[in-house]
Design an enzyme around this catalytic site. Sequence first.
Site, short mmCIF file in Angstrom:
data_model
loop_
_atom_site.label_atom_id
_atom_site.label_comp_id
_atom_site.label_asym_id
_atom_site.label_seq_id
_atom_site.Cartn_x
_atom_site.Cartn_y
_atom_site.Cartn_z
N GLN A 1 0.84 -1.19 0.00
CA GLN A 1 0.00 0.00 0.00
C GLN A 1 0.88 1.24 0.00
O GLN A 1 1.90 1.24 0.69
CB GLN A 1 -0.91 0.04 1.24
CG GLN A 1 -2.04 1.03 1.13
CD GLN A 1 -2.89 1.13 2.41
OE1 GLN A 1 -2.52 0.63 3.46
NE2 GLN A 1 -4.02 1.79 2.31
N GLY B 1 3.21 1.41 11.66
CA GLY B 1 2.84 0.70 12.87
C GLY B 1 2.29 -0.66 12.52
O GLY B 1 2.70 -1.69 13.06
N GLY B 2 1.33 -0.63 11.59
CA GLY B 2 0.73 -1.89 11.18
C GLY B 2 0.20 -1.80 9.78
O GLY B 2 0.00 -0.70 9.25
N GLU C 1 -2.72 -3.90 7.32
CA GLU C 1 -3.84 -4.83 7.42
C GLU C 1 -3.84 -5.92 6.36
O GLU C 1 -4.87 -6.18 5.73
CB GLU C 1 -5.15 -4.05 7.37
CG GLU C 1 -5.45 -3.33 6.02
CD GLU C 1 -4.87 -1.92 5.89
OE1 GLU C 1 -3.88 -1.61 6.56
OE2 GLU C 1 -5.43 -1.14 5.10
N HIS D 1 -6.98 -1.66 15.41
CA HIS D 1 -7.07 -0.89 14.16
C HIS D 1 -6.90 -1.80 12.94
O HIS D 1 -7.75 -1.82 12.04
CB HIS D 1 -6.01 0.21 14.16
CG HIS D 1 -5.99 1.03 12.90
ND1 HIS D 1 -6.65 2.24 12.80
CD2 HIS D 1 -5.42 0.81 11.69
CE1 HIS D 1 -6.48 2.73 11.57
NE2 HIS D 1 -5.73 1.89 10.88
N GLU D 2 -5.84 -2.58 12.93
CA GLU D 2 -5.60 -3.43 11.75
C GLU D 2 -6.69 -4.50 11.62
O GLU D 2 -7.10 -4.84 10.52
CB GLU D 2 -4.20 -4.06 11.81
CG GLU D 2 -3.03 -3.08 11.96
CD GLU D 2 -3.07 -1.88 11.00
OE1 GLU D 2 -3.66 -1.99 9.91
OE2 GLU D 2 -2.53 -0.82 11.37
N HIS E 1 -9.75 -3.14 9.93
CA HIS E 1 -9.63 -3.06 8.47
C HIS E 1 -10.17 -4.33 7.78
O HIS E 1 -10.43 -4.30 6.58
CB HIS E 1 -8.17 -2.89 8.06
CG HIS E 1 -7.71 -1.47 7.98
ND1 HIS E 1 -8.35 -0.50 7.23
CD2 HIS E 1 -6.63 -0.85 8.55
CE1 HIS E 1 -7.68 0.65 7.34
NE2 HIS E 1 -6.64 0.47 8.14
N GLU F 1 -9.65 4.58 6.16
CA GLU F 1 -9.01 4.86 7.46
C GLU F 1 -9.95 5.50 8.49
O GLU F 1 -9.88 5.18 9.67
CB GLU F 1 -7.76 5.70 7.26
CG GLU F 1 -6.66 5.01 6.44
CD GLU F 1 -6.13 3.71 7.06
OE1 GLU F 1 -6.35 3.48 8.27
OE2 GLU F 1 -5.51 2.93 6.32
N ASP G 1 0.64 8.63 -1.13
CA ASP G 1 1.14 8.69 0.23
C ASP G 1 0.86 10.05 0.89
O ASP G 1 0.75 10.16 2.11
CB ASP G 1 2.66 8.45 0.16
CG ASP G 1 3.19 7.85 1.43
OD1 ASP G 1 2.58 6.88 1.90
OD2 ASP G 1 4.20 8.36 1.94
N TYR H 1 -7.72 9.80 8.80
CA TYR H 1 -7.86 9.02 10.02
C TYR H 1 -8.80 9.69 11.02
O TYR H 1 -9.82 9.14 11.41
CB TYR H 1 -6.49 8.82 10.67
CG TYR H 1 -5.60 7.85 9.93
CD1 TYR H 1 -5.45 6.54 10.38
CD2 TYR H 1 -4.91 8.23 8.78
CE1 TYR H 1 -4.64 5.63 9.71
CE2 TYR H 1 -4.10 7.33 8.10
CZ TYR H 1 -3.96 6.03 8.57
OH TYR H 1 -3.16 5.14 7.90
N ARG I 1 10.13 3.28 11.82
CA ARG I 1 8.71 3.63 11.77
C ARG I 1 8.57 5.13 11.52
O ARG I 1 8.95 5.95 12.36
CB ARG I 1 8.06 3.23 13.09
CG ARG I 1 6.57 3.35 13.11
CD ARG I 1 6.03 2.80 14.43
NE ARG I 1 4.62 3.07 14.58
CZ ARG I 1 3.93 2.82 15.68
NH1 ARG I 1 4.55 2.28 16.73
NH2 ARG I 1 2.65 3.11 15.75
N1 BES Z 1 -3.25 0.87 6.05
C1 BES Z 1 -2.51 1.64 6.99
C2 BES Z 1 -1.08 1.84 6.62
C3 BES Z 1 -0.86 2.54 5.29
C4 BES Z 1 -1.69 3.56 4.85
C5 BES Z 1 0.20 2.18 4.51
C6 BES Z 1 -1.46 4.18 3.62
C7 BES Z 1 0.44 2.79 3.29
C8 BES Z 1 -0.40 3.79 2.85
C9 BES Z 1 -2.59 1.01 8.39
O1 BES Z 1 -3.81 0.43 8.67
C10 BES Z 1 -2.43 2.13 9.38
O2 BES Z 1 -3.26 2.99 9.39
N2 BES Z 1 -1.39 2.08 10.22
C11 BES Z 1 -1.14 3.07 11.24
C12 BES Z 1 -1.53 2.56 12.60
C13 BES Z 1 -2.85 2.99 13.08
C14 BES Z 1 -3.05 2.54 14.52
C15 BES Z 1 -3.22 4.41 12.91
C16 BES Z 1 0.35 3.32 11.31
O3 BES Z 1 1.10 2.51 10.77
O4 BES Z 1 0.74 4.30 11.90
ZN ZN Z 2 -5.32 1.94 8.89
#
Ligand code: BES
Ligand code: ZN
Length: 626
Positions: free
Chosen positions: A163, A290-291, A293, A317-318, A321, A340, A398, A406, A579
Amino acid sequence: MKNLFTWGTAFVLLSFLHSGCATNSEDSSASAKSNAILEMKRATDFHSYSRPEEAVITHLNWTASVNFDTRIISATAAYDIQTSAEAERILFDCVDLNIKEVRVDGESVDWELGPAQPYIGQPLSIPVNASSKSVSIAYESSPEAGALLWVEGENPFLFTQSQAILARTWVPCQDSPGIRFTYEAHVDVPVGTMAMMSATNPTEQSADGHYDFVMDQPIPSYLLALAVGNVEFRSVGEHTGVYAVPELIEAAAYEFAEMEDLLVAAESLYGKYAWERYDLLVLPAAFPFGGMENPRLTFATPTIIAGDRSLVSLVAHELAHSWSGNLVTNATWDDFWLNEGFTVYFEQRIMESVYGREISEMLATLSYQGLVDEVDQIMDTNPDDTHLKLHLQNRDPDDGMTAIAYDKGYFFLRLMEETVGREAFDSFLKTYFETHAFSVMDTEQFIAYLKTNLLNTPELLSAVNLDAWIFGAGLPANCPQVGSARIENVDAALANWEAGNLKTEDLPWNDWVYQERYRFLSNLADNTTAERMAELDAAWSITNTGNNEVLFAWLEQSVRSRYGVAYPRLESFLVNIGRRKFLTPLYRAMLESDQADMANRIYESARPQYHSVATGTMDELLSWNR
Ligand code: BES
Ligand code: ZN
């Protein structure tokens, strides 16, 4: 205005055509098909070359071999396809792929790679016609493939992050979230490592390094994922388990022991989990998020292992999704808030149901503060980016990954909940997931659905004010209020401490959970002196905390206060952890406090360990062009 007839409907239609016709080369079926295809209007995805209305993939059979020495994946991507009566070509997205051979229905054909464009790469054009059934592409990925991170050393590790539009750096694909396909994979990796994908997964390492995968539910390409490393599996519940390297498996099994509870809570909120198992893979610390999905197997940063389960909201959160995003998918990256914002709302509801409203309101309060700060920042530079509905054409998708999708998304859903009442809102959401499962949603289609099924009176519509939230800048005046007595107490303690009315050793630090500690540290005045930081550290030894969120907030203030005692920890944090959410504010704090030399020195040694997603952002921040 967009036509409401979107790709979700088209997918159903195509499947219907497929099952309704004996062969799609028959004349009668070809004309029925062309009529159906004429009706298929879908949101335009500016981030993909694919033209699914002409020819679209339905299934991927991926055969691959992973070479850690060359950092190359050699593979064949064999697709089942469906074509329109007028189809002349099928288009795939590619970035830096070395295409070796292309076959259509088994016959070698001449293919063409078009010129590369920024962000989206090159179109791979393959000649097909109305009767074509399959396309197979033999290729190699580049050692620099943007999705991949190869970790060297005694325990080599490889993971992907597809992603938003990086799947095309390791698989030629129709890389648009509106296009779904099932897949199977056959992967060879070094003996002594396990391969895992967003699919059925092994629980033991194979003797010969060969692994087979099946993903029977159709997914979009951004959910394609692969990880390879010396990991073990540990079950933590009937449908849940964790994968981690041997050194972390024990800690991971403890930290995520409540995964099954989260799953049960999620199902009781919004319906049955559609993906059979829910497992989590602990990745190397270089993971830029962080994660992620990935279906059936969330990819997670090890930085959420705190030893006390305090950071599991990321798992909530994940997991959420699995409904918002993986079942009902944003049609394009302009509709990212549908993934999100819904997920943060769902995450909060899971947290509330498992840990209680006090905890979930603390989280909401923190997210409100983050949102207000970020809205202010974005309003200064690019106010349109504070709309829920984005316009990312000719930009990196991105750029849409901000607190807007979010947290503005979250507060918008919360406003609707508060306007119609929780019961009505829950039943609306449950039906929404059911009716749109395995299909796509764009903002306009969602608004129409909302007006029919939830906000169906002028009073409700004016109470919510959709336009202000979705197409307007900033945070609308009717944004829900959050309140947390515990957070207010923290704010009061901080004010007293800063005014000198509360001694450092009288702070209730040890009674505070992570959310309270984080609030305290992240709200320290910018001009807090190094002496005062030293006092806090002496009393509560914060530089040595095992909670990475707390540590992050502490390190950021240490930089601003030039509290040098924390600098060794800062440096090892930045070199070991990739991260982006942590990196950006820490490097920025150095730049803003006249410590660019330190930022550049640390970045130089850390950069080779970071993922392309992180270096992309940091290179820009630090104007890095060496
Ligand atoms: N799907 C996202 C990560 C993402 C979004 C990757 C857009 C690439 C492009 C994932 O679910 C996410 O939102 N991760 C957050 C953690 C969350 C608790 C807010 C992160 O990694 O910070
Ligand atoms: Zn997310």
